[in-house]
Design an enzyme around this catalytic site. Structure first.
Site, PDB file in Angstrom:
ATOM      1  N   SER A 107       0.891  -1.229   0.144  1.00 48.85           N
ATOM      2  CA  SER A 107      -0.032   0.086   0.120  1.00 48.85           C
ATOM      3  C   SER A 107       0.758   1.185   0.013  1.00 48.85           C
ATOM      4  CB  SER A 107      -0.963   0.047   1.041  1.00 48.85           C
ATOM      5  OG  SER A 107      -2.076   0.970   0.993  1.00 48.85           O
ATOM      6  N   ASP A 245      -9.240  -5.144  -5.149  1.00 52.75           N
ATOM      7  CA  ASP A 245      -8.478  -4.219  -4.103  1.00 52.75           C
ATOM      8  C   ASP A 245      -8.795  -2.955  -4.269  1.00 52.75           C
ATOM      9  OD1 ASP A 245      -6.093  -3.152  -2.937  1.00 52.75           O
ATOM     10  OD2 ASP A 245      -5.011  -4.718  -3.461  1.00 52.75           O
ATOM     11  N   HIS A 273      -7.506  -5.666  -0.378  1.00 57.49           N
ATOM     12  CA  HIS A 273      -6.373  -5.237  -0.035  1.00 57.49           C
ATOM     13  C   HIS A 273      -5.221  -5.939   1.069  1.00 57.49           C
ATOM     14  CE1 HIS A 273      -3.700  -1.507  -0.349  1.00 57.49           C
ATOM     15  NE2 HIS A 273      -3.713  -1.178   0.750  1.00 57.49           N
TER      16      HIS A 273
END
Length: 296
Positions: A107, A245, A273
């Site tokens: 991320s 995601d 995610h």
């Protein structure tokens, strides 16, 4: 495959005048250096998902970035920049004597990993870009698409609250919660390391760099775009993305198309995610296969 493991070492480092805490698992000859998401999250959720790789012969290292977890938490918004975090990452690597590493960024940690790999290419043996992007304006357009699936009335409501700055209104929070369960973690009960990291979130770095939530970017990274620079990354690359995601498969494809030939992509089915928690069987084998191919 993941489970919570006590670190073999918990090290308090002085990095650019601040206390930064690092965690080391295993003592293998190859180092997996993990950069977690946020910004502002402790490293618990990513550390606990990858410490198990110490049993596969890797030394796994993670650290609480400045402002998070057990590290020092200064109240100075001028510190919350990607350039300073790149310098911090390099200082941690040097302080621990890690040498060249296999760099895994998840991320926000992936944005950091990209900038780090471009700044310190000699320090990166391979690069794992997990659930991340290289083009923030493109991501914003993808987030608009995900938000649109809630329906026009809900989108109009969200936009009205965003214009007014009422991010804590119950109806706005309800929409964000629904998006989180669709695109951040699709498990009915989120794993303990995720809950622990979220409970200790420092919103100072997050608001300064990103924004008020995962689906609205207002911070100093909102125009960040490294797509033109990705051809300069020479290390082998694995891109990981969840099928659902928030940082979408289209974002992963955009990175792959910009990277030198040979970059791999693992689209993890039935995951969003947090694929290492949502679908371990789809996450770990391709990761281990990639690491084996670059440690040969």
């Amino acid at each position: 495959m993941w489970r919570e493991i006590e670190p073999d070492e918990r090290l308090e480092l002085t990095i650019h005048g601040f206390r930064v805490v690092a965690y080391v698992f295993g003592s293998g000859p190859e180092t997996l250096f993990c950069l977690n998401g946020g910004p502002g999250l402790p490293c618990d959720y990513l550390r606990e998902a990858h410490s198990c790789l110490a049993e596969r012969g890797f030394r796994v290292v993670a650290f609480d970035q400045l402002g998070t977890g057990a590290s020092e938490r200064p109240d100075d918004a001028r510190l919350w920049t990607i350039e300073r975090y790149v310098a911090e990452t390099e200082a941690v690597r040097q302080a621990l004597g890690l040498g060249p590493v296999h760099l895994l960024g998840h991320s926000w940690g992936g944005w950091l990993a990209i900038d780090y790999a471009l700044t310190h290419p000699e320090a990166v043996k391979s690069l794992i870009l997990a659930d991340t992007v290289a083009d923030m304006p493109h991501l914003v357009s993808e987030l608009e698409r995900l938000r649109a699936a809630l329906g026009p009335e809900t989108v109009a409501m969200m936009q009205a609250h965003e214009a007014a700055g009422t991010y804590d209104h119950p109806e706005y929070l309800a929409a964000i919660t629904l998006l989180n369960y669709r695109h951040v973690c699709r498990l009915p009960e989120w794993p303990a390391p995720v809950r622990r990291s979220l409970a200790d979130w420092n919103m100072g770095p997050y608001m300064t760099m990103q924004g008020p939530n995962e689906f609205l970017y207002t911070g100093n990274l909102k125009t960040w775009n490294r797509i033109p620079d990705l051809p300069n990354i020479s290390a082998p690359v694995l891109i990981v993305v969840g099928e659902h995601d928030e940082l979408t498969p289209a974002c992963a494809l955009r990175m792959k198309n910009a990277l030198p030939e040979g970059a791999r992509v693992n689209v993890v089915r039935n995951a969003s995610h947090m694929p290492f928690y949502e679908n371990p069987e789809g996450y770990y084998p391709p990761l281990l296969s990639f690491l084996e191919s670059v440690t040969g």
